[in-house]
Design a protein around this motif. Structure first.
Motif, PDB file in Angstrom:
ATOM      1  N   GLU A 160       0.450  -1.372   0.019  1.00  0.00           N
ATOM      2  CA  GLU A 160      -0.084  -0.260  -0.090  1.00  0.00           C
ATOM      3  C   GLU A 160       1.152   1.628   0.430  1.00  0.00           C
ATOM      4  O   GLU A 160       0.294   2.103  -0.435  1.00  0.00           O
ATOM      5  CB  GLU A 160      -0.642  -0.112   1.145  1.00  0.00           C
ATOM      6  CG  GLU A 160      -1.768  -1.144   0.880  1.00  0.00           C
ATOM      7  CD  GLU A 160      -2.951  -0.979   0.370  1.00  0.00           C
ATOM      8  OE1 GLU A 160      -2.838   0.329  -0.534  1.00  0.00           O
ATOM      9  OE2 GLU A 160      -3.126  -1.738  -1.151  1.00  0.00           O
ATOM     10  N   ARG A 161       1.607   1.215   0.675  1.00  0.00           N
ATOM     11  CA  ARG A 161       2.896   1.642   0.583  1.00  0.00           C
ATOM     12  C   ARG A 161       3.722   2.412  -0.597  1.00  0.00           C
ATOM     13  O   ARG A 161       3.756   3.907  -1.431  1.00  0.00           O
ATOM     14  CB  ARG A 161       3.835   2.160   1.455  1.00  0.00           C
ATOM     15  CG  ARG A 161       4.541   3.329   2.479  1.00  0.00           C
ATOM     16  CD  ARG A 161       5.341   2.673   3.118  1.00  0.00           C
ATOM     17  NE  ARG A 161       6.734   3.387   3.210  1.00  0.00           N
ATOM     18  CZ  ARG A 161       7.931   2.750   4.506  1.00  0.00           C
ATOM     19  NH1 ARG A 161       7.209   2.630   5.035  1.00  0.00           N
ATOM     20  NH2 ARG A 161       8.978   3.015   3.208  1.00  0.00           N
ATOM     21  N   ALA A 162       3.989   1.503  -1.397  1.00  0.00           N
ATOM     22  CA  ALA A 162       4.755   1.719  -2.667  1.00  0.00           C
ATOM     23  C   ALA A 162       3.815   1.818  -4.085  1.00  0.00           C
ATOM     24  O   ALA A 162       4.199   2.787  -4.374  1.00  0.00           O
ATOM     25  CB  ALA A 162       5.167   0.281  -3.356  1.00  0.00           C
ATOM     26  N   ARG A 163       2.167   1.687  -3.663  1.00  0.00           N
ATOM     27  CA  ARG A 163       1.010   2.593  -4.545  1.00  0.00           C
ATOM     28  C   ARG A 163       0.685   3.885  -4.657  1.00  0.00           C
ATOM     29  O   ARG A 163       1.218   3.989  -5.452  1.00  0.00           O
ATOM     30  CB  ARG A 163      -0.404   1.498  -4.085  1.00  0.00           C
ATOM     31  CG  ARG A 163      -0.248   0.286  -5.128  1.00  0.00           C
ATOM     32  CD  ARG A 163      -1.474  -0.602  -3.962  1.00  0.00           C
ATOM     33  NE  ARG A 163      -1.735  -1.492  -5.347  1.00  0.00           N
ATOM     34  CZ  ARG A 163      -2.254  -2.468  -4.572  1.00  0.00           C
ATOM     35  NH1 ARG A 163      -3.150  -2.464  -3.692  1.00  0.00           N
ATOM     36  NH2 ARG A 163      -2.680  -4.154  -5.373  1.00  0.00           N
ATOM     37  N   GLU A 164       0.784   4.136  -2.981  1.00  0.00           N
ATOM     38  CA  GLU A 164       0.814   5.340  -2.496  1.00  0.00           C
ATOM     39  C   GLU A 164       2.304   6.110  -3.233  1.00  0.00           C
ATOM     40  O   GLU A 164       1.256   7.435  -4.099  1.00  0.00           O
ATOM     41  CB  GLU A 164       0.767   5.617  -1.408  1.00  0.00           C
ATOM     42  CG  GLU A 164       0.713   7.447  -0.503  1.00  0.00           C
ATOM     43  CD  GLU A 164      -1.335   7.587  -1.472  1.00  0.00           C
ATOM     44  OE1 GLU A 164      -1.436   8.765  -1.688  1.00  0.00           O
ATOM     45  OE2 GLU A 164      -1.921   7.221  -1.548  1.00  0.00           O
ATOM     46  N   ALA A 165       2.541   5.616  -2.710  1.00  0.00           N
ATOM     47  CA  ALA A 165       4.412   6.902  -3.754  1.00  0.00           C
ATOM     48  C   ALA A 165       4.194   6.731  -5.305  1.00  0.00           C
ATOM     49  O   ALA A 165       4.580   8.245  -5.847  1.00  0.00           O
ATOM     50  CB  ALA A 165       5.697   6.110  -3.189  1.00  0.00           C
ATOM     51  N   LEU A 166       3.499   5.847  -5.992  1.00  0.00           N
ATOM     52  CA  LEU A 166       3.417   5.277  -6.411  1.00  0.00           C
ATOM     53  C   LEU A 166       2.524   6.279  -7.570  1.00  0.00           C
ATOM     54  O   LEU A 166       2.365   6.938  -8.444  1.00  0.00           O
ATOM     55  CB  LEU A 166       3.629   4.983  -7.650  1.00  0.00           C
ATOM     56  CG  LEU A 166       4.680   3.693  -7.610  1.00  0.00           C
ATOM     57  CD1 LEU A 166       3.364   1.820  -8.496  1.00  0.00           C
ATOM     58  CD2 LEU A 166       5.524   3.945  -8.799  1.00  0.00           C
ATOM     59  N   ARG A 167       1.274   6.938  -7.164  1.00  0.00           N
ATOM     60  CA  ARG A 167       0.721   7.366  -7.193  1.00  0.00           C
ATOM     61  C   ARG A 167       0.760   9.383  -7.064  1.00  0.00           C
ATOM     62  O   ARG A 167       0.300  10.227  -8.316  1.00  0.00           O
ATOM     63  CB  ARG A 167      -1.244   7.462  -6.000  1.00  0.00           C
ATOM     64  CG  ARG A 167      -1.513   5.995  -6.604  1.00  0.00           C
ATOM     65  CD  ARG A 167      -2.923   6.529  -5.793  1.00  0.00           C
ATOM     66  NE  ARG A 167      -3.834   4.743  -5.663  1.00  0.00           N
ATOM     67  CZ  ARG A 167      -4.086   4.241  -4.780  1.00  0.00           C
ATOM     68  NH1 ARG A 167      -3.464   4.608  -3.802  1.00  0.00           N
ATOM     69  NH2 ARG A 167      -4.377   3.025  -5.286  1.00  0.00           N
ATOM     70  N   LYS A 168       1.938   9.564  -5.846  1.00  0.00           N
ATOM     71  CA  LYS A 168       1.971  11.056  -6.038  1.00  0.00           C
ATOM     72  C   LYS A 168       3.043  11.441  -7.265  1.00  0.00           C
ATOM     73  O   LYS A 168       3.161  11.841  -7.553  1.00  0.00           O
ATOM     74  CB  LYS A 168       2.950  10.714  -4.350  1.00  0.00           C
ATOM     75  CG  LYS A 168       2.108  10.515  -3.354  1.00  0.00           C
ATOM     76  CD  LYS A 168       3.058  10.609  -1.613  1.00  0.00           C
ATOM     77  CE  LYS A 168       2.137  10.671  -1.269  1.00  0.00           C
ATOM     78  NZ  LYS A 168       2.363  10.861   0.445  1.00  0.00           N
ATOM     79  N   ARG A 169       3.967  10.461  -7.544  1.00  0.00           N
ATOM     80  CA  ARG A 169       5.286  10.432  -8.624  1.00  0.00           C
ATOM     81  C   ARG A 169       4.411  10.689  -9.370  1.00  0.00           C
ATOM     82  O   ARG A 169       4.924  11.836 -10.400  1.00  0.00           O
ATOM     83  CB  ARG A 169       5.839   9.394  -8.710  1.00  0.00           C
ATOM     84  CG  ARG A 169       6.908   9.054  -7.346  1.00  0.00           C
ATOM     85  CD  ARG A 169       7.591   7.779  -7.240  1.00  0.00           C
ATOM     86  NE  ARG A 169       8.463   7.898  -8.677  1.00  0.00           N
ATOM     87  CZ  ARG A 169       9.360   6.996  -8.926  1.00  0.00           C
ATOM     88  NH1 ARG A 169       9.049   5.332  -8.428  1.00  0.00           N
ATOM     89  NH2 ARG A 169       9.884   6.881 -10.270  1.00  0.00           N
TER      90      ARG A 169
END
Length: 95
Positions: free
Chosen positions: A81-90
């Protein structure tokens, strides 16, 4: 002479068990519609208890497989989930 007969009996039992395992795996895979060659590959690369896998014994080296056989090894070692959120922000920053 009886000692040799006993060893042959043990070896026959191990072989019969291996054949039964393969038959059961193939039957189950056929019922579920899975690829039979993948099932055989999985069996061949699985190490036995305290022994290398049958394929390793045959060709005397480790085989590479495209997928881990153990479900526990397929789980990610990071927070998804943390990785998905980081990808969304990018993605937001890039747009």
């Amino acid at each position: 002479m009886q000692h040799m007969e006993y060893q042959k009996t043990l070896a026959n039992g191990q072989i019969e068990k291996a054949v039964q395992t393969v038959k059961n795996s193939l039957t189950k895979a056929a019922e579920e519609g899975k690829d039979l060659y993948v099932v055989l590959l999985d069996y061949r690369i699985q190490p036995a208890k305290y022994m290398p896998s049958p394929a390793e014994l045959l060709i005397e080296r480790k085989l590479r497989t495209f997928l881990s056989s153990y479900p526990g090894q397929l789980k990610p070692t990071f927070d998804v989930e943390r990785a998905r959120e980081a990808l969304r922000k990018r993605q937001i920053i890039q747009n």
